[in-house]
Design a protein around this motif. Structure first.
Motif, PDB file in Angstrom:
ATOM      1  N   TRP A  58      -6.961  15.247  -3.274  1.00  0.00           N
ATOM      2  CA  TRP A  58      -6.858  13.784  -3.111  1.00  0.00           C
ATOM      3  C   TRP A  58      -7.724  13.385  -1.928  1.00  0.00           C
ATOM      4  CZ3 TRP A  58      -4.793  11.303   1.314  1.00  0.00           C
ATOM      5  CH2 TRP A  58      -4.847   9.904   1.256  1.00  0.00           C
ATOM      6  N   ILE A  59      -8.606  12.457  -2.151  1.00  0.00           N
ATOM      7  CA  ILE A  59      -9.447  11.918  -1.083  1.00  0.00           C
ATOM      8  C   ILE A  59      -9.182  10.413  -1.003  1.00  0.00           C
ATOM      9  CG2 ILE A  59     -11.831  11.547  -0.280  1.00  0.00           C
ATOM     10  CD1 ILE A  59     -11.065  14.511  -0.250  1.00  0.00           C
ATOM     11  N   GLU A 110      -7.515   2.212   0.564  1.00  0.00           N
ATOM     12  CA  GLU A 110      -6.275   2.956   0.826  1.00  0.00           C
ATOM     13  C   GLU A 110      -6.130   3.211   2.319  1.00  0.00           C
ATOM     14  OE1 GLU A 110      -7.113   6.420  -1.840  1.00  0.00           O
ATOM     15  OE2 GLU A 110      -5.010   6.148  -2.420  1.00  0.00           O
ATOM     16  N   ASN A 111      -7.251   3.538   2.950  1.00  0.00           N
ATOM     17  CA  ASN A 111      -7.226   3.861   4.379  1.00  0.00           C
ATOM     18  C   ASN A 111      -6.642   2.722   5.208  1.00  0.00           C
ATOM     19  OD1 ASN A 111      -8.946   3.789   7.173  1.00  0.00           O
ATOM     20  ND2 ASN A 111      -8.375   5.868   6.589  1.00  0.00           N
ATOM     21  N   PHE A 112      -6.958   1.511   4.840  1.00  0.00           N
ATOM     22  CA  PHE A 112      -6.447   0.374   5.610  1.00  0.00           C
ATOM     23  C   PHE A 112      -4.924   0.259   5.516  1.00  0.00           C
ATOM     24  CE2 PHE A 112     -10.828  -1.204   5.763  1.00  0.00           C
ATOM     25  CZ  PHE A 112     -10.858  -1.696   7.058  1.00  0.00           C
ATOM     26  N   TYR A 113      -4.358   0.673   4.386  1.00  0.00           N
ATOM     27  CA  TYR A 113      -2.913   0.549   4.187  1.00  0.00           C
ATOM     28  C   TYR A 113      -2.155   1.842   4.446  1.00  0.00           C
ATOM     29  CZ  TYR A 113      -3.479  -3.849   1.645  1.00  0.00           C
ATOM     30  OH  TYR A 113      -3.744  -5.134   1.297  1.00  0.00           O
ATOM     31  N   ALA A 114      -2.765   2.945   4.043  1.00  0.00           N
ATOM     32  CA  ALA A 114      -2.013   4.200   3.994  1.00  0.00           C
ATOM     33  C   ALA A 114      -2.221   5.035   5.244  1.00  0.00           C
ATOM     34  CB  ALA A 114      -2.419   5.003   2.754  1.00  0.00           C
ATOM     35  N   THR A 115      -3.206   4.687   6.034  1.00  0.00           N
ATOM     36  CA  THR A 115      -3.426   5.386   7.292  1.00  0.00           C
ATOM     37  C   THR A 115      -2.893   4.509   8.417  1.00  0.00           C
ATOM     38  OG1 THR A 115      -5.272   6.686   6.485  1.00  0.00           O
ATOM     39  CG2 THR A 115      -5.249   6.252   8.842  1.00  0.00           C
ATOM     40  N   THR A 116      -2.355   5.158   9.433  1.00  0.00           N
ATOM     41  CA  THR A 116      -1.686   4.406  10.485  1.00  0.00           C
ATOM     42  C   THR A 116      -2.688   3.612  11.332  1.00  0.00           C
ATOM     43  OG1 THR A 116      -1.806   6.324  11.917  1.00  0.00           O
ATOM     44  CG2 THR A 116       0.186   6.077  10.613  1.00  0.00           C
ATOM     45  N   GLY A 124       0.793  -1.220   0.000  1.00  0.00           N
ATOM     46  CA  GLY A 124       0.000   0.000   0.000  1.00  0.00           C
ATOM     47  C   GLY A 124       0.829   1.275   0.000  1.00  0.00           C
ATOM     48  N   GLU A 125       2.148   1.156   0.039  1.00  0.00           N
ATOM     49  CA  GLU A 125       2.980   2.358   0.006  1.00  0.00           C
ATOM     50  C   GLU A 125       2.839   3.015  -1.371  1.00  0.00           C
ATOM     51  OE1 GLU A 125       7.016   1.518   1.185  1.00  0.00           O
ATOM     52  OE2 GLU A 125       7.556   3.642   1.132  1.00  0.00           O
ATOM     53  N   ALA A 126       2.715   4.332  -1.383  1.00  0.00           N
ATOM     54  CA  ALA A 126       2.509   5.047  -2.643  1.00  0.00           C
ATOM     55  C   ALA A 126       3.796   5.055  -3.464  1.00  0.00           C
ATOM     56  CB  ALA A 126       2.051   6.474  -2.364  1.00  0.00           C
ATOM     57  N   ILE A 127       3.664   4.762  -4.765  1.00  0.00           N
ATOM     58  CA  ILE A 127       4.837   4.713  -5.640  1.00  0.00           C
ATOM     59  C   ILE A 127       4.733   5.764  -6.750  1.00  0.00           C
ATOM     60  CG2 ILE A 127       6.204   3.251  -7.199  1.00  0.00           C
ATOM     61  CD1 ILE A 127       5.051   0.821  -5.699  1.00  0.00           C
ATOM     62  N   VAL A 128       3.536   5.904  -7.305  1.00  0.00           N
ATOM     63  CA  VAL A 128       3.342   6.846  -8.410  1.00  0.00           C
ATOM     64  C   VAL A 128       2.093   7.676  -8.129  1.00  0.00           C
ATOM     65  CG1 VAL A 128       3.052   7.076 -10.909  1.00  0.00           C
ATOM     66  CG2 VAL A 128       4.269   5.087  -9.992  1.00  0.00           C
ATOM     67  N   ALA A 129       2.196   8.985  -8.391  1.00  0.00           N
ATOM     68  CA  ALA A 129       1.019   9.858  -8.280  1.00  0.00           C
ATOM     69  C   ALA A 129       0.574  10.246  -9.678  1.00  0.00           C
ATOM     70  CB  ALA A 129       1.361  11.104  -7.477  1.00  0.00           C
ATOM     71  N   ILE A 130      -0.702  10.039  -9.948  1.00  0.00           N
ATOM     72  CA  ILE A 130      -1.266  10.414 -11.242  1.00  0.00           C
ATOM     73  C   ILE A 130      -2.162  11.622 -11.018  1.00  0.00           C
ATOM     74  CG2 ILE A 130      -2.594   9.613 -13.233  1.00  0.00           C
ATOM     75  CD1 ILE A 130      -0.545   7.550 -12.758  1.00  0.00           C
ATOM     76  N   GLY A 170      -5.484  -3.179  15.306  1.00  0.00           N
ATOM     77  CA  GLY A 170      -6.790  -2.810  14.779  1.00  0.00           C
ATOM     78  C   GLY A 170      -6.656  -1.470  14.070  1.00  0.00           C
ATOM     79  N   ALA A 171      -7.628  -1.148  13.232  1.00  0.00           N
ATOM     80  CA  ALA A 171      -7.610   0.123  12.508  1.00  0.00           C
ATOM     81  C   ALA A 171      -8.489   1.122  13.255  1.00  0.00           C
ATOM     82  CB  ALA A 171      -8.127  -0.083  11.099  1.00  0.00           C
ATOM     83  N   ALA A 172      -8.298   2.405  12.958  1.00  0.00           N
ATOM     84  CA  ALA A 172      -9.125   3.421  13.624  1.00  0.00           C
ATOM     85  C   ALA A 172     -10.497   3.534  12.956  1.00  0.00           C
ATOM     86  CB  ALA A 172      -8.425   4.763  13.617  1.00  0.00           C
ATOM     87  N   VAL A 173     -10.537   3.323  11.651  1.00  0.00           N
ATOM     88  CA  VAL A 173     -11.781   3.351  10.876  1.00  0.00           C
ATOM     89  C   VAL A 173     -12.641   4.577  11.174  1.00  0.00           C
ATOM     90  CG1 VAL A 173     -13.540   1.837   9.891  1.00  0.00           C
ATOM     91  CG2 VAL A 173     -11.760   0.837  11.272  1.00  0.00           C
TER      92      VAL A 173
END
Lengths: 790, 146
Positions: A281-282, A287-293, A111-117, A195-198
């Motif tokens: 960007w929203i 993404e939230n599961f991977y990109a948010t802590t 889930g780490e960001a590699i390319v931004a479009i 667990g995630a914050a969700v």
């Protein structure tokens, strides 16, 4: 102390806007010419990036730009280290490794960001993202905490010899001495998972660089707009005045939206400057599961030393803490764990050894509770096991070890997240325990109800768990208050708001000082153009720190009001009172002047403002506590387990809180209810399942189970007691995380009690209906369930 | 994820071996296969359309046959990458003569998945892969009769 506004059940000022859809959220920001971003994210948890083929995406109609780390050139740089390890703690090892705006050379977690479009619409950006081809060389993956510290483990960071992120040791007294004196030593090993914050609203950033005014405006779902403003200015080479960060209404924060400096927070403003276009960007849910802590994975090896009559002499805890692939947030979480692992108990000998570990998983930063639930879970489990061994009643053992009221302020001698020794400011714990005991009918349940229900074949159990919550830490917050000629009062503070009710509770503090209606006080929070000093909303500190700053500023304005009114009304200040928006002479109420008129007089158009005074009825004040304020509370529950489905029903749920002065009971209860729902999720439903390759197997709300109304108790009964904190004039203590902190500990106790006859020993969290079934099956019971009862 | 099972073909072992080593027949048997070409000795390249619950996409990749002991056993290694993630796996296949002119195939292996197909489709992956294997083997068995 009697208050007119503070402590009253006043409906929230912000709710009409929120309930009618008028409140601004980041995704509501729509600027002409705005472009949209989608990210290509890593499918691998650990891999070398061999090649990135972006040409097809660049050619995709509607795509404006495509960026990789290479394309950022010299402007690519990892994020700032946000929280350093405590300088007050000797011998700390800390290896700082930080996330970057786009992965370069290697990916460290799925889930780490590699390319931004960047494209005309999100749809186009997503389609173009599909056209990007990334060639990876998969690398061995670090997932398991204990294996990660083994000699043969692959390494997350090539430049480190091991996966050690940090190591710190803290002590009080001498555990070995306590151990030698003890009659009973109990040793256990516990596994806690993530667990995630969700939050209901995922993250989002809109950045607008205006080339003509040379101004950057950023709307960000952040809990800490000022640090984001400062960091963004530094990254982009702008002055702090050129950057305005607005954290509008947020659909929940819960920690992960605190000052992380997420890759997207670094990148979106940079893109806006590069392209001279507004960019949005929203985050989507996956993404939230991977990109948010996320948070909570730890492995504890714990030892507790007791006397035969149930006095805890010492506790030793050796634990591993998962920090994920990077550690920008320092040691906040494990410091909290170390501070809470002895709970509300007077334990004189403590040895706590923490090893933070890098893994190929998303970054770990605080989630509501922030290391506290782990500490509370550990001590409360140990208390349960000790009570069992000693043949004592669990609550009796706890009461016996509570810090007594005369011991406050109580020095835990453990450094906390504020880098100071944890001093428990005040407390009177026993009455809170007694109140909870009474509210849930503890004795009657144990003696009468439970035996009767058990005889009917029902699996009912009770849990009752005391806990502390460190809150209200520094460094400081500030507030500016101004009375307008209309008589309305403006309040501005730097902290952001994510649903805590600041618009109302802070207004109540102002009303108390200025005698205006709560609805006449309007608050701006989280806009750096309105107030540009501060830290943020986290660590249950808003009400204590920003609330105290509000009290200070309101008191200053009150002083100005009285001084001017005294002159105008030709009456000594002490004979004046502020009531209903006017200043009047106490025994001659018809002699009065409105606050609005005074505000106009304080800002004259002719004449001269007296030397040494300022125009207007305005004041700015700050509050910076040397120590936090520590709340105390008890949760108690009665549950019933369905032995066939393993589903749980909450028969009763009680919380009793002592968070000092209550600003608004309605808001407090809302905070508790929300926290309890998170705690129930953490106990029995919410767990992030990683496979051995670092793939998250439940990254959707179809598979990751959050608590719904169905899993909640029908009613949560909230009781209050007030022991005012001597460390702030409001006498208040934080309560934002209290709802979530003790739930797993209390739930586990209740579950074991409900299934008492199986002698279940629960050493892990979170559980799930499936996992409970496995645990029972593993006990190799020949029969269980209803059959066993008959 | 582990994959394990067995299947009885109604035909002699040599015939079964022949069809599983024929890429054209294999391509028709693997559900969703859009193409499968022999590109080197025992190495195939192909494309496969896969749908797992809400996740659908084309995987392009390689199929390599090794440890071949005709007509008894072989090892299959698969590597596929697509917009919805990746899959990687290898498995052993063993053929045994059975009574009455039939052949028993035993297969066992391990598959690793990643990306969207793992994070959203994992719950269904087991069921989908089992059903794909069943369908595929059924098709091969039908091919035996031709």
């Amino acid at each position: 102390m009697t208050y007119k506004f503070i402590g009253k059940r006043i409906k929230r000022n912000e709710d009409p806007r929120l309930l009618t859809g008028q409140a601004l959220f980041v995704d509501d920001v729509d600027i002409p010419g705005m472009l949209h971003v989608a990210f290509v994210r890593s499918d691998y948890a650990h891999a070398r990036i061999l090649n990135i083929e972006t040409e097809a995406a660049r050619q995709h109609p509607g795509v404006v730009a495509v960026y990789t780390a290479e394309d950022m050139g010299d402007e690519w740089a990892p994020g700032p280290p946000l929280v350093s390890p405590p300088p007050t703690l000797a011998g700390v090892i800390f290896n700082s490794r930080r996330q970057s705006p786009l992965a370069k050379g290697k990916v460290y977690h799925a889930g780490e960001a590699i390319v931004a479009i960047v494209a005309e619409s999100r749809y186009i950006a997503e389609d173009a993202a599909d056209e990007v081809r990334v060639d990876y060389e998969p690398l061995p993956v670090v997932v398991d905490l204990e294996k990660a510290m083994g000699p043969d483990s692959p390494r997350v960071h090539d430049d480190l010899d091991t996966n050690l992120a940090a190591h710190m040791f803290q002590k009080k007294g001498d555990y070995e001495v306590a151990r030698a004196q003890a009659d009973l030593i109990i040793k256990k090993k516990f596994f806690l998972d993530r667990g995630a914050a969700v939050a209901m609203e995922n993250r989002g950033v809109v950045a607008h660089w205006d080339e003509k005014s040379q101004q950057m405006t950023i709307w960000d779902t952040t809990q800490a707009p000022i640090p984001i403003r400062n960091g963004t200015a530094a990254r982009l080479g702008l002055s702090q005045k050129q950057v305005r960060v607005i954290a509008p209404f947020l659909g929940g924060g819960f920690g992960p939206k605190a000052m992380m400096f997420y890759p997207e927070e670094m990148l979106i403003p940079w893109l806006s400057m590069k392209l001279c276009r507004p960019i949005k960007w929203i985050e989507d849910r996956r993404e939230n599961f991977y990109a948010t802590t996320s948070e909570r994975q730890q492995v504890h090896e714990v030892e507790i030393a007791l006397t035969n009559d149930g006095r805890v002499l010492g506790l030793k805890d050796d634990f591993l803490h998962d920090t994920g692939a990077f550690d920008p947030y320092g040691l906040t979480i494990p410091l909290n764990t170390q501070c809470h692992v002895t709970g509300p108990y007077d334990i004189q000998n403590i040895a706590s050894n923490c090893t933070a570990v890098f893994t190929n998983k998303p970054i770990v930063t605080p989630v509501r509770g922030a290391g506290r639930p782990q500490g509370v879970f550990i001590i409360e489990r140990m208390m349960d096991f000790a009570a069992r061994e000693l043949g004592m009643e669990p609550l009796e053992l706890r009461v016996k070890n509570l810090i007594p009221p005369e011991a406050f302020p109580y020095d835990k001698e453990i450094i906390d997240q504020a880098f100071a020794k944890l001093i428990l400011d005040s407390g009177n714990y026993l009455p809170v325990v007694e109140k909870a005991r009474e509210m849930i009918g503890y004795d009657q349940f144990i003696k009468e109800e439970q035996p009767r229900l058990r005889a009917e074949g029902k699996f009912v159990g009770i849990g009752i768990t005391p806990f502390i919550e460190t809150t209200g830490v520094g460094p400081y917050e500030g507030v500016r208050i101004q009375i307008e000629p209309s008589g309305k009062v403006n309040v501005a503070t730097g902290i952001g708001t994510q649903g805590q009710g600041h618009f109302t509770s802070f207004a109540q503090i102002v009303s108390e000082q200025l005698g205006v209606a709560v609805s006449d006080v309007s608050l701006v929070s989280g806009d750096t153009a309105e107030f540009h000093w501060g830290t943020g909303t986290f660590a249950s500190r808003g009400a204590v720190v920003a609330g105290s700053a509000t009290l200070a500023a309101a008191t200053s304005v009150r002083t100005k009001v009285l001084k001017l009114a005294s002159k105008v009304l030709e009456t000594p200040e002490e004979e004046l009172e502020l009531e209903d928006g006017v200043v009047r002479v106490a025994d001659l109420p018809h002699r009065s002047i409105s606050l609005g008129e005074l505000a106009a007089l304080a800002n004259p158009l002719r004449g001269a403002v007296e030397p040494g005074t300022e125009p207007g009825l305005e004041a700015t004040d700050y509050f910076g506590p040397a120590y936090g304020a520590t709340s105390f509370g008890v949760h108690a529950m009665i549950i019933e387990v369905d032995p066939e489905t393993m589903m749980i029903e909450f028969k009763r749920y009680i919380t009793v809180e002592d968070c000092g002065t209550v600003l608004n009971p309605l808001i407090l209860e809302g905070q508790i209810h929300g926290g309890v729902s998170m705690g129930i999720g953490n106990s029995y439903y919410e767990k992030m399942h990683w496979d051995e390759n670092g793939q998250l197997l439940n990254a959707s709300l179809a598979d990751y189970l959050i608590v719904t109304a169905h899993e909640m108790p029908n009613r949560i009964e909230v009781g209050h007691l007030e022991t005012r904190s001597p460390f702030n004039k409001l006498g208040t203590k934080g309560v934002g995380e209290a709802g979530a902190i003790p739930v797993t500990a209390c739930f586990t106790q209740a579950l074991e009690n409900a299934l008492e006859e199986y002698h279940l020993e629960i050493l892990e969290s979170p559980l799930s209906p499936n996992r409970l079934y496995e645990l029972l099956r593993n006990l190799t019971m020949s029969t269980y369930g209803r059959e066993a009862r008959k | 994820m582990k994959i394990e099972g067995e299947y009885t073909f109604t035909g002699p072992r040599e015939k079964v071996w022949e069809i599983i080593r024929d890429p054209e027949i294999l391509a028709t048997a693997l559900p969703g296969t859009k193409k499968l070409e022999l590109v080197g000795e025992n190495e195939y390249e192909g494309e496969m359309q896969v749908r797992i619950g809400p996740v659908a996409g084309v995987f392009g990749g390689k199929l390599i046959v090794s440890n071949e002991v005709a007509p008894e056993s072989l090892t299959l290694t698969v590597e596929g990458v697509g917009k919805v993630g990746f899959l990687k796996g290898s498995g052993d296949i063993v053929l045994r003569d059975q009574d009455g002119n039939s052949t028993l195939m035993k297969y066992s292996g391990e598959v690793q998945i990643g990306g969207k197909v793992a994070s959203v489709g994992q719950r269904l992956f087991d069921a989908v892969s089992k059903s794909m294997i069943r369908q595929g083997l059924g098709k091969l068995n039908e091919a035996l009769r031709v």
